[in-house]
Design a protein around this motif. Structure first.
Motif, PDB file in Angstrom:
ATOM      1  N   SER A  12       0.825  -1.194   0.000  1.00 30.58           N
ATOM      2  CA  SER A  12       0.000   0.000   0.000  1.00 30.58           C
ATOM      3  C   SER A  12       0.868   1.257   0.000  1.00 30.58           C
ATOM      4  O   SER A  12       0.710   2.131  -0.854  1.00 30.58           O
ATOM      5  N   LYS A  13       1.790   1.339   0.947  1.00 25.92           N
ATOM      6  CA  LYS A  13       2.631   2.542   1.086  1.00 25.92           C
ATOM      7  C   LYS A  13       3.548   2.774  -0.113  1.00 25.92           C
ATOM      8  O   LYS A  13       3.734   3.904  -0.542  1.00 25.92           O
ATOM      9  N   GLU A  17      -0.320   3.585  -3.071  1.00 23.19           N
ATOM     10  CA  GLU A  17      -0.531   4.983  -2.678  1.00 23.19           C
ATOM     11  C   GLU A  17       0.346   5.969  -3.447  1.00 23.19           C
ATOM     12  O   GLU A  17       0.114   7.174  -3.379  1.00 23.19           O
ATOM     13  N   LYS A  18       1.341   5.483  -4.152  1.00 22.51           N
ATOM     14  CA  LYS A  18       2.288   6.357  -4.856  1.00 22.51           C
ATOM     15  C   LYS A  18       1.696   6.849  -6.174  1.00 22.51           C
ATOM     16  O   LYS A  18       0.931   6.131  -6.824  1.00 22.51           O
ATOM     17  N   PRO A  19       2.059   8.062  -6.585  1.00 20.28           N
ATOM     18  CA  PRO A  19       1.634   8.528  -7.916  1.00 20.28           C
ATOM     19  C   PRO A  19       2.101   7.535  -8.983  1.00 20.28           C
ATOM     20  O   PRO A  19       3.233   7.050  -8.940  1.00 20.28           O
ATOM     21  N   ASN A  20       1.196   7.223  -9.894  1.00 17.96           N
ATOM     22  CA  ASN A  20       1.475   6.220 -10.923  1.00 17.96           C
ATOM     23  C   ASN A  20       1.533   6.908 -12.284  1.00 17.96           C
ATOM     24  O   ASN A  20       0.557   7.542 -12.706  1.00 17.96           O
ATOM     25  N   ASN A  25       0.000  10.252 -12.897  1.00 18.41           N
ATOM     26  CA  ASN A  25       0.544  10.554 -11.559  1.00 18.41           C
ATOM     27  C   ASN A  25      -0.503  10.594 -10.451  1.00 18.41           C
ATOM     28  O   ASN A  25      -0.351  11.294  -9.464  1.00 18.41           O
ATOM     29  N   PRO A  27      -2.449   8.032  -7.703  1.00 20.17           N
ATOM     30  CA  PRO A  27      -2.211   6.706  -7.125  1.00 20.17           C
ATOM     31  C   PRO A  27      -3.143   5.652  -7.722  1.00 20.17           C
ATOM     32  O   PRO A  27      -4.257   5.968  -8.161  1.00 20.17           O
ATOM     33  N   CYS A  29      -4.750   3.511  -6.095  1.00 23.32           N
ATOM     34  CA  CYS A  29      -5.966   3.681  -5.290  1.00 23.32           C
ATOM     35  C   CYS A  29      -5.867   4.998  -4.542  1.00 23.32           C
ATOM     36  O   CYS A  29      -5.138   5.105  -3.550  1.00 23.32           O
ATOM     37  N   PRO A  30      -6.598   6.006  -4.988  1.00 27.25           N
ATOM     38  CA  PRO A  30      -6.534   7.313  -4.346  1.00 27.25           C
ATOM     39  C   PRO A  30      -7.028   7.338  -2.898  1.00 27.25           C
ATOM     40  O   PRO A  30      -6.817   8.315  -2.190  1.00 27.25           O
ATOM     41  N   ALA A  33      -4.198   5.535   1.067  1.00 26.41           N
ATOM     42  CA  ALA A  33      -3.399   6.185   2.118  1.00 26.41           C
ATOM     43  C   ALA A  33      -4.279   6.606   3.290  1.00 26.41           C
ATOM     44  O   ALA A  33      -3.934   6.359   4.455  1.00 26.41           O
TER      45      ALA A  33
END
Length: 178
Positions: A12-13, A17-20, A25, A27, A29-30, A33
Motif C-alpha cells: 500500500s505505502k 498509494e504512490k503517484p502512478n 501521476n 495513485p 488507489c486514491p 493512504a
C-alpha cells in the motif's frame, strides 16, 4: 521474512498509494493512504487454506463497521485455483451484496486480462510472500467513490478488459442491492 500484513502495508505505502505514471501521476488507489492512516484498513491473515472461507466471513462482518473502509484477507496457502477463487467470490457476492458488502479476489496466478495493465506492474516492488487476497468493502460506498473517480477521468487510461473485469463486474451485482 515479512508477514502477510507487513507485505500488504508495504504494498500500500510503496506502490498503491504512490503517484502512478500510467494513471497521470494519480495513485492506483486514491483512497488507500487515508484508509491506512485512519486505521480503516483491516488485514486478516490465513496460513491454512482450510480456514480461508471462515476468514472471509469474518472479514465481511468487520467490513460492516462504519469505521472500516476495507478488509483484506491474505492467504499464503494457495491451494485454491484462480477459477475456484473467482467462483467462491461470485457466490459470496450474491449473498453479501444485498447486505451492502462487496468482495473482490486477487490471485497471484491470475493473468486473465488480454491487454497489459501497465499501472499494476510492480517492477520496483515485490512482496516477500506469495498470497492471494480477498478485498472486502462496503458496496454502496465503493460505488460512490468509483463514480466520483470516473467523473474525474480516473478510468480513462484503464484497458477496457480490465475495466470490464473490475468496475463493470462490480456494477453487475447492483441488481442484488434492490
Amino acid at each position: 521474512m515479512k508477514s502477510i500484513t507487513e507485505d500488504i502495508l508495504d504494498w500500500s505505502k510503496n506502490f498503491i498509494e504512490k503517484p502512478n505514471e500510467y494513471l497521470g501521476n494519480v495513485p492506483v488507489c486514491p483512497y488507500a493512504a487515508k484508509a491506512r492512516q485512519d486505521n480503516a484498513l483491516k488485514i486478516l491473515e490465513v496460513y491454512d487454506h482450510n480456514n480461508l472461507i471462515d476468514k472471509i466471513v469474518e472479514g465481511t462482518e468487520l467490513a460492516k463497521d462504519p469505521k472500516t473502509d476495507i478488509v483484506i484477507v491474505g492467504c499464503s496457502d494457495i491451494q485454491i485455483t484462480v477459477e475456484e477463487l473467482n467462483i467462491l467470490i461470485h457466490g459470496y457476492n450474491i449473498v453479501f451484496v444485498p447486505q451492502d458488502i462487496y468482495l473482490m479476489a486477487s490471485h497471484p496466478y491470475d493473468d486473465e486480462e488480454d491487454e497489459p495493465v501497465e499501472f499494476l506492474e510492480t517492477e520496483d516492488w515485490e512482496p516477500d510472500n506469495d498470497f492471494l487476497m480477498v478485498l472486502i468493502q462496503n458496496y454502496d460506498k465503493l460505488e460512490r467513490a468509483s463514480n466520483m473517480m470516473r467523473k474525474k477521468g480516473y478510468y480513462d487510461k484503464w484497458p477496457q478488459d480490465y475495466y470490464d473485469g473490475t468496475v463493470n463486474k462490480r456494477k453487475s451485482y447492483r441488481r442484488y442491492r434492490l
